[in-house]
Write a protein that holds these residues in place. Sequence first.
Motif, mmCIF file in Angstrom:
data_model
loop_
_atom_site.group_PDB
_atom_site.id
_atom_site.type_symbol
_atom_site.label_atom_id
_atom_site.label_comp_id
_atom_site.label_asym_id
_atom_site.label_seq_id
_atom_site.Cartn_x
_atom_site.Cartn_y
_atom_site.Cartn_z
ATOM 1 N N LEU A 1 -12.957 -1.734 7.030
ATOM 2 C CA LEU A 1 -12.122 -1.451 8.192
ATOM 3 C C LEU A 1 -11.898 0.052 8.342
ATOM 4 N N ILE A 2 -11.653 0.739 7.230
ATOM 5 C CA ILE A 2 -11.463 2.191 7.267
ATOM 6 C C ILE A 2 -12.713 2.877 7.819
ATOM 7 N N ASP A 3 -13.885 2.425 7.366
ATOM 8 C CA ASP A 3 -15.138 2.983 7.878
ATOM 9 C C ASP A 3 -15.308 2.702 9.371
ATOM 10 N N GLN A 4 -14.891 1.505 9.800
ATOM 11 C CA GLN A 4 -14.983 1.161 11.221
ATOM 12 C C GLN A 4 -14.061 2.045 12.055
ATOM 13 N N LEU A 5 -12.879 2.334 11.543
ATOM 14 C CA LEU A 5 -11.957 3.235 12.239
ATOM 15 C C LEU A 5 -12.591 4.608 12.415
ATOM 16 N N LEU A 6 -13.192 5.105 11.350
ATOM 17 C CA LEU A 6 -13.824 6.418 11.389
ATOM 18 C C LEU A 6 -14.921 6.466 12.448
ATOM 19 N N THR A 7 -15.773 5.461 12.460
ATOM 20 C CA THR A 7 -16.871 5.402 13.433
ATOM 21 C C THR A 7 -16.346 5.277 14.854
ATOM 22 N N SER A 8 -15.409 4.369 15.048
ATOM 23 C CA SER A 8 -14.885 4.110 16.387
ATOM 24 C C SER A 8 -14.170 5.315 16.973
ATOM 25 N N LEU A 9 -13.316 5.951 16.187
ATOM 26 C CA LEU A 9 -12.529 7.053 16.716
ATOM 27 C C LEU A 9 -13.357 8.330 16.883
ATOM 28 N N ARG A 10 -14.411 8.462 16.101
ATOM 29 C CA ARG A 10 -15.305 9.602 16.313
ATOM 30 C C ARG A 10 -16.105 9.452 17.608
ATOM 31 N N GLN A 11 -16.211 8.238 18.095
ATOM 32 C CA GLN A 11 -16.848 8.014 19.394
ATOM 33 C C GLN A 11 -15.882 8.285 20.547
ATOM 34 N N ALA B 1 -3.787 6.305 8.006
ATOM 35 C CA ALA B 1 -3.849 4.844 8.092
ATOM 36 C C ALA B 1 -4.419 4.321 6.783
ATOM 37 N N LEU B 2 -3.691 3.443 6.116
ATOM 38 C CA LEU B 2 -4.104 2.898 4.823
ATOM 39 C C LEU B 2 -4.490 1.438 4.970
ATOM 40 N N SER B 3 -5.543 1.063 4.239
ATOM 41 C CA SER B 3 -5.915 -0.349 4.172
ATOM 42 C C SER B 3 -6.765 -0.575 2.938
ATOM 43 N N ASP B 4 -6.545 -1.711 2.294
ATOM 44 C CA ASP B 4 -7.399 -2.079 1.164
ATOM 45 C C ASP B 4 -8.783 -2.518 1.634
ATOM 46 N N GLU C 1 0.829 -1.206 0.000
ATOM 47 C CA GLU C 1 0.000 0.000 0.000
ATOM 48 C C GLU C 1 0.864 1.258 0.000
ATOM 49 N N THR C 2 1.937 1.215 0.795
ATOM 50 C CA THR C 2 2.849 2.359 0.850
ATOM 51 C C THR C 2 3.549 2.557 -0.487
ATOM 52 N N GLU C 3 3.948 1.471 -1.130
ATOM 53 C CA GLU C 3 4.609 1.571 -2.435
ATOM 54 C C GLU C 3 3.700 2.228 -3.462
ATOM 55 N N ALA C 4 2.440 1.801 -3.488
ATOM 56 C CA ALA C 4 1.482 2.384 -4.435
ATOM 57 C C ALA C 4 1.255 3.859 -4.130
ATOM 58 N N TYR C 5 1.146 4.169 -2.853
ATOM 59 C CA TYR C 5 0.945 5.560 -2.433
ATOM 60 C C TYR C 5 2.150 6.413 -2.848
ATOM 61 N N ALA C 6 3.339 5.921 -2.578
ATOM 62 C CA ALA C 6 4.556 6.676 -2.869
ATOM 63 C C ALA C 6 4.723 6.913 -4.365
ATOM 64 N N GLU C 7 4.382 5.899 -5.161
ATOM 65 C CA GLU C 7 4.506 6.047 -6.615
ATOM 66 C C GLU C 7 3.578 7.136 -7.129
ATOM 67 N N ARG C 8 2.325 7.135 -6.664
ATOM 68 C CA ARG C 8 1.375 8.152 -7.128
ATOM 69 C C ARG C 8 1.738 9.545 -6.592
#
Length: 289
Positions: A180-190, A173-176, A142-149
Amino acid sequence: MQQDRLAIASESASSSEIGQIQLLVLDIDGTIAGESNQIRPAVKQAIRAAQAKGVQVAIATGRMYQSALRFYEEVGSSLPLLAYQGAFIKSPVDQKVYRHYPVSRQTAHQMLDYFEQTELKRFLSIHFYIDDQLYVREITSETEAYAERSGVVPIPVGDLRQVLDREPTKILALSDDIELIDQLLTSLRQRYTPAELYFTKSVATFFEVANPLVNKGVAVRYLAEEMLGLQPENVMTVGDNFNDVEMLDYAGIGVAMGNAPAEVQTYGNWVAPSVEADGAAVAIEKFIL
């Protein structure tokens, strides 16, 4: 209220409001740059035409400052560059830093502890942005793809706590795993209020953490009102994702891209065609040219 904003579009194209647009603020990814990671020729031509009419153009992006520079130069802007969701505002012309609102070291440690829980750690790539450099635990796909773009070189450091002698401008925080990304958003906003931290998604796989004083709407307001002496009705913004909603909501004319999530589109006065159909150029033609 959002429906009222959408209804304005049919009247706006012929209203005197259009002549009042003096500042055009553009997001990069999904707005002026699509799959090719380049500004499309029709978009570049429309931007040049807007500038010829006296409209100033600015870039507001979640990207790093160094990653956004080539787009800034391509659009021929002379205004400060709004990077990291507006957490870092710097003029490439004279190198003056106008604003820098980083995440506190204490909060960065808390975020790292949270992301490195056993059940999360193997699914997430964590990026810390410090002094406009990208620090990572390790180089993942994921980091490689991010860095290339992004056109940046990530610096692997193992334990990210080693670099927390300085405050990060942003945490990503990156994840395919989109769920999980949506769960992080919900959890941390709580766990944290908007007065404590700003959370957003710039794409479905990017969960972003910034100082609570940060969002693109705040940054655009600062540029427009405090630096240029303009009002919201003098501003047009164009964006495609959740990190753009505040600036879409702020502007007299906020344009959401056709490739934006449905919820993001409700924040725009008008929905343009997609990035691959030169939607930003169509929007500039409609409301400025």
